[in-house]
Write a protein that holds these residues in place. Sequence first.
Motif, PDB file in Angstrom:
ATOM      1  N   SER A 142      11.127 116.138  56.838  1.00 13.07           N
ATOM      2  CA  SER A 142      11.201 115.543  55.508  1.00 13.07           C
ATOM      3  C   SER A 142      10.211 114.403  55.331  1.00 13.07           C
ATOM      4  CB  SER A 142      12.623 115.042  55.236  1.00 13.07           C
ATOM      5  OG  SER A 142      13.010 114.080  56.205  1.00 13.07           O
ATOM      6  N   SER A 143       9.851 113.738  56.423  1.00 10.03           N
ATOM      7  CA  SER A 143       8.893 112.629  56.336  1.00 10.03           C
ATOM      8  C   SER A 143       7.512 113.095  55.888  1.00 10.03           C
ATOM      9  CB  SER A 143       8.783 111.909  57.682  1.00 10.03           C
ATOM     10  OG  SER A 143       8.371 112.809  58.699  1.00 10.03           O
ATOM     11  N   HIS A 144       7.254 114.403  56.001  1.00  9.36           N
ATOM     12  CA  HIS A 144       5.966 114.952  55.593  1.00  9.36           C
ATOM     13  C   HIS A 144       6.006 115.534  54.179  1.00  9.36           C
ATOM     14  CE1 HIS A 144       4.803 115.672  60.103  1.00  9.36           C
ATOM     15  NE2 HIS A 144       5.007 114.399  59.801  1.00  9.36           N
ATOM     16  N   GLY A 145       7.159 115.476  53.526  1.00 10.56           N
ATOM     17  CA  GLY A 145       7.319 116.100  52.218  1.00 10.56           C
ATOM     18  C   GLY A 145       6.545 115.384  51.121  1.00 10.56           C
ATOM     19  N   LEU A 146       6.271 116.127  50.065  1.00 14.67           N
ATOM     20  CA  LEU A 146       5.558 115.603  48.895  1.00 14.67           C
ATOM     21  C   LEU A 146       6.576 115.336  47.792  1.00 14.67           C
ATOM     22  CD1 LEU A 146       2.683 118.247  48.923  1.00 14.67           C
ATOM     23  CD2 LEU A 146       2.667 115.975  49.982  1.00 14.67           C
ATOM     24  N   GLN A 154      14.766 114.638  41.480  1.00 16.36           N
ATOM     25  CA  GLN A 154      13.783 114.171  42.455  1.00 16.36           C
ATOM     26  C   GLN A 154      13.609 115.274  43.501  1.00 16.36           C
ATOM     27  OE1 GLN A 154      12.264 111.093  42.458  1.00 16.36           O
ATOM     28  NE2 GLN A 154      13.321 110.333  40.640  1.00 16.36           N
ATOM     29  N   MET A 155      12.373 115.670  43.778  1.00 13.78           N
ATOM     30  CA  MET A 155      12.140 116.758  44.718  1.00 13.78           C
ATOM     31  C   MET A 155      11.215 116.323  45.842  1.00 13.78           C
ATOM     32  SD  MET A 155      11.848 120.184  42.364  1.00 13.78           S
ATOM     33  CE  MET A 155      13.274 120.727  41.405  1.00 13.78           C
ATOM     34  N   LEU A 156      11.582 116.723  47.062  1.00 14.98           N
ATOM     35  CA  LEU A 156      10.760 116.521  48.240  1.00 14.98           C
ATOM     36  C   LEU A 156      10.276 117.901  48.662  1.00 14.98           C
ATOM     37  CD1 LEU A 156       9.868 114.130  50.012  1.00 14.98           C
ATOM     38  CD2 LEU A 156      11.724 114.725  51.575  1.00 14.98           C
ATOM     39  N   THR A 185      17.325 122.987  48.182  1.00 12.04           N
ATOM     40  CA  THR A 185      18.509 122.500  48.883  1.00 12.04           C
ATOM     41  C   THR A 185      18.871 121.128  48.341  1.00 12.04           C
ATOM     42  OG1 THR A 185      17.883 123.702  50.887  1.00 12.04           O
ATOM     43  CG2 THR A 185      19.535 121.954  51.110  1.00 12.04           C
ATOM     44  N   GLU A 186      20.071 120.994  47.815  1.00 11.64           N
ATOM     45  CA  GLU A 186      20.501 119.704  47.287  1.00 11.64           C
ATOM     46  C   GLU A 186      20.704 118.734  48.446  1.00 11.64           C
ATOM     47  OE1 GLU A 186      23.903 117.794  44.297  1.00 11.64           O
ATOM     48  OE2 GLU A 186      23.986 119.915  44.859  1.00 11.64           O
ATOM     49  N   THR A 187      20.062 117.574  48.375  1.00 12.08           N
ATOM     50  CA  THR A 187      20.143 116.575  49.437  1.00 12.08           C
ATOM     51  C   THR A 187      20.867 115.304  49.008  1.00 12.08           C
ATOM     52  OG1 THR A 187      17.955 115.724  48.813  1.00 12.08           O
ATOM     53  CG2 THR A 187      18.036 117.413  50.539  1.00 12.08           C
ATOM     54  N   GLY A 188      21.182 115.205  47.728  1.00 10.12           N
ATOM     55  CA  GLY A 188      21.860 114.030  47.195  1.00 10.12           C
ATOM     56  C   GLY A 188      21.982 114.188  45.696  1.00 10.12           C
ATOM     57  N   LYS A 189      22.518 113.175  45.032  1.00  3.40           N
ATOM     58  CA  LYS A 189      22.686 113.229  43.591  1.00  3.40           C
ATOM     59  C   LYS A 189      21.328 113.379  42.923  1.00  3.40           C
ATOM     60  CE  LYS A 189      25.365 112.552  39.846  1.00  3.40           C
ATOM     61  NZ  LYS A 189      26.566 113.331  39.487  1.00  3.40           N
ATOM     62  N   ASN A 190      21.121 114.511  42.243  1.00  3.91           N
ATOM     63  CA  ASN A 190      19.871 114.808  41.535  1.00  3.91           C
ATOM     64  C   ASN A 190      18.661 114.836  42.465  1.00  3.91           C
ATOM     65  OD1 ASN A 190      21.292 114.929  39.098  1.00  3.91           O
ATOM     66  ND2 ASN A 190      20.940 112.768  38.661  1.00  3.91           N
ATOM     67  N   SER A 191      18.877 115.185  43.742  1.00  7.29           N
ATOM     68  CA  SER A 191      17.789 115.225  44.718  1.00  7.29           C
ATOM     69  C   SER A 191      17.780 116.569  45.444  1.00  7.29           C
ATOM     70  CB  SER A 191      17.934 114.099  45.744  1.00  7.29           C
ATOM     71  OG  SER A 191      17.904 112.835  45.119  1.00  7.29           O
ATOM     72  N   TYR A 192      16.567 117.104  45.670  1.00 10.58           N
ATOM     73  CA  TYR A 192      16.422 118.416  46.294  1.00 10.58           C
ATOM     74  C   TYR A 192      15.234 118.427  47.251  1.00 10.58           C
ATOM     75  CZ  TYR A 192      19.302 119.842  42.315  1.00 10.58           C
ATOM     76  OH  TYR A 192      20.306 119.940  41.396  1.00 10.58           O
ATOM     77  N   SER A 193      15.374 119.226  48.307  1.00 14.46           N
ATOM     78  CA  SER A 193      14.211 119.585  49.108  1.00 14.46           C
ATOM     79  C   SER A 193      13.796 120.992  48.681  1.00 14.46           C
ATOM     80  CB  SER A 193      14.540 119.547  50.603  1.00 14.46           C
ATOM     81  OG  SER A 193      15.517 120.533  50.932  1.00 14.46           O
TER      82      SER A 193
END
Length: 325
Positions: A142-146, A154-156, A185-193
Amino acid sequence: MIHFAIQDHGLGQNLPALVDLLSDDECSIDVSFDGNDEALNEVRQSLSGRTASLTIRRSMSVSWSSWASAQVILDSMVDALSLPEWSYFMNLSGSCLPLLSPQDMRERLASEACQGRIGFCTAYRLARPVCWISSQAPAAPSSHGLETVQGRAQMLVDPSLRDLVESQTLKPPQNIGQRIGLVYTETGKNSYSVRPLSPTELCSRVKFAAVHPIHYGRSWMILHRSIVEWLVTSSILTRVQEFLKDCFCPDEMLFPMTLFSHENPFLEAMSSDNLRYRQGGARRLDLADLPALAQAQRHLLARKVFPVDYPIAADLIRRHQLSIA
């Protein structure tokens, strides 16, 4: 009798006026509220004593365009089936405005039933080919995500999709093919990978889509009880759920794909018009449009009406209903 299932993900400011517009002796109302304890208690107090047929319950936390949006609707259907007497299930949000009285709604639905229509859900068949994106490489850390923002999400994004991000062509809210052509993949509230499909995932999705055409639309519906009873126990619902579990905005595909499947025994009784102004789209409703909408009696509901506008809008609808009573 109509069962109204209201999903509210705000602070509930519109709910007192909305419940008043929907209340009569032949309706039941369920409010599913996504908020903290303080907000939920305020909603309970504001709705206390308004109608005997009202239930209020806490919703699971819902992220924008997440699977939870669809699950809340399914839960409300299952809960509704424990109640007797109602003939139609109608879901709506806390920003919806009824344009007709419950009595006029029942008469309209009875007229539609005489013409063979007892289910209403916006559905369009995807005409463009899906741009499936697959990779055999494992997802990057995830540290390399855009990072990118899509609507309220919010998307990573996996670095292998850099070209899509940098060219600003990654737009799943607008691009239906991208909603199913990648893994979210949902990672948190309104956040996705976001990452490409694995070869196995690609094979599974392509195989399913070859048999079950992709439909998309809205999650706002009006369904006869017989359709709801079939829907919540159908095997096609389970299979469409599996297909959409890692897609973006699955609620806008789950119900169109299931209800307009060739496996639906009520397919001939389905209408792709959900009887909402602008199909229940998310744009702010212009109050200047309300008099003509109320007079036309073409639509049952409209949205979105913001809290600052709702008292004026509700009063206009009440006065119109009194004028034609």
